[in-house]
Structures are given as C-alpha cells and as structure tokens.
Design a protein around this motif. Structure first.
Motif, PDB file in Angstrom:
ATOM      1  N   VAL A  90       0.865  -1.181   0.000  1.00 20.99           N
ATOM      2  CA  VAL A  90       0.000   0.000   0.000  1.00 20.99           C
ATOM      3  C   VAL A  90       0.901   1.230   0.000  1.00 20.99           C
ATOM      4  O   VAL A  90       1.817   1.327   0.818  1.00 20.99           O
ATOM      5  CB  VAL A  90      -0.946   0.030   1.224  1.00 20.99           C
ATOM      6  N   VAL A  91       0.640   2.148  -0.942  1.00 20.71           N
ATOM      7  CA  VAL A  91       1.418   3.383  -1.026  1.00 20.71           C
ATOM      8  C   VAL A  91       0.473   4.576  -1.136  1.00 20.71           C
ATOM      9  O   VAL A  91      -0.684   4.435  -1.503  1.00 20.71           O
ATOM     10  CB  VAL A  91       2.382   3.396  -2.248  1.00 20.71           C
ATOM     11  N   SER A  92       1.001   5.742  -0.822  1.00 21.70           N
ATOM     12  CA  SER A  92       0.270   6.969  -1.142  1.00 21.70           C
ATOM     13  C   SER A  92       0.775   7.431  -2.511  1.00 21.70           C
ATOM     14  O   SER A  92       1.925   7.167  -2.871  1.00 21.70           O
ATOM     15  CB  SER A  92       0.489   8.049  -0.080  1.00 21.70           C
ATOM     16  N   VAL A  93      -0.095   8.077  -3.248  1.00 23.48           N
ATOM     17  CA  VAL A  93       0.244   8.509  -4.605  1.00 23.48           C
ATOM     18  C   VAL A  93       0.710   9.950  -4.575  1.00 23.48           C
ATOM     19  O   VAL A  93       0.051  10.815  -4.005  1.00 23.48           O
ATOM     20  CB  VAL A  93      -0.980   8.358  -5.545  1.00 23.48           C
ATOM     21  N   GLY A  94       1.859  10.199  -5.200  1.00 20.47           N
ATOM     22  CA  GLY A  94       2.370  11.558  -5.327  1.00 20.47           C
ATOM     23  C   GLY A  94       1.701  12.254  -6.505  1.00 20.47           C
ATOM     24  O   GLY A  94       0.635  12.854  -6.369  1.00 20.47           O
ATOM     25  N   ARG A  95       2.292  12.105  -7.675  1.00 20.95           N
ATOM     26  CA  ARG A  95       1.775  12.732  -8.894  1.00 20.95           C
ATOM     27  C   ARG A  95       1.516  11.689  -9.962  1.00 20.95           C
ATOM     28  O   ARG A  95       2.272  10.725 -10.074  1.00 20.95           O
ATOM     29  CB  ARG A  95       2.845  13.692  -9.432  1.00 20.95           C
TER      30      ARG A  95
END
Length: 129
Positions: A90-95
């Motif tokens: 699980v990751v957070s999305v940058g751009r």
C-alpha cells in the motif's frame, strides 16, 4: 527431466496471468499495468510514489491495483523493485505522470484472478485502510 519441464511451463503460464508493477527507486516512479478506480480501469499508468504505507507480503491478493480516493492510497498486489518482488503493498500517490488508456469496469473481466476476487479486493483494501 519431466518435472523441470512442468515447473517451467507452470511458471511461464503464471507470469502471463498477471504482471507485477515496476518501481524505479532512482526516479521514485511506479509503472502500473492496470489500476481500478471509480469503476474504470486505467492502464499503463506511471506515478510518483508519495510514501510506502504497508508491505504485507504473502501471495498477491488479486491481479489489479486498486486506488481508494477516500484514503488516497493505492493497493498493489505485486511490485518489482531492484530485482525483488514485494506483494500486497500500500502506497500513497504523489503525482500522476502518464495514463495510457481508460476502459469502463462493470464488475466482470476475462482475467480469472480479478473475476473471482474484485469485490473481495475492494472490501479488503478498504478494511486495511
């Protein structure tokens, strides 16, 4: 000899069934084969990763990434980075840098893994986040 042929055949079939995402640590870019978001499947997507939230391991839970807009997190069944494979990440999305294509998702698919687990995946993803 027959055992080696069977194992090779099984490995080649399983690698065709789903393809892992690829993470380039030098550029912080994640190349995604397909991601489910808002009842659409986005293909050949490239993003900048915001941060890693979880690396759960185990057998990949599905064959398609799922983005949860409420938590702004991306669930990745399998990703390769620096030659190692990580699962259920699980990751957070940058751009978002690139989107190759978009198709509607009606809950059905020809992919046997996704067809059997898409609703379970969404439920699991929402519950871990």
């Amino acid at each position: 000899m027959l055992k080696k042929i069977i194992i090779t055949l099984l490995l080649s079939i399983s690698s065709v069934a789903w393809a892992a995402d690829t993470y380039n640590s030098a550029t912080n870019e994640l190349t995604i084969n397909s991601v489910l978001y808002d009842n659409k499947i986005y293909t050949n997507v490239i993003i900048k990763v915001g941060s890693y939230v979880q690396i759960n391991g185990g057998a990949p839970n599905g064959s398609m990434d799922i983005y949860n807009s409420e938590t702004q997190r991306l669930f990745i069944p399998s990703v390769i980075s620096n030659g190692l494979t990580y699962t259920n990440v699980v990751v957070s999305v940058g751009r978002i840098l690139f989107v190759g294509g978009i198709t509607p998702f009606d809950g059905t698919t020809t992919d046997p893994v996704t067809a059997n687990s898409s609703s379970v995946l969404v439920t699991s993803f929402i519950s871990i986040n």
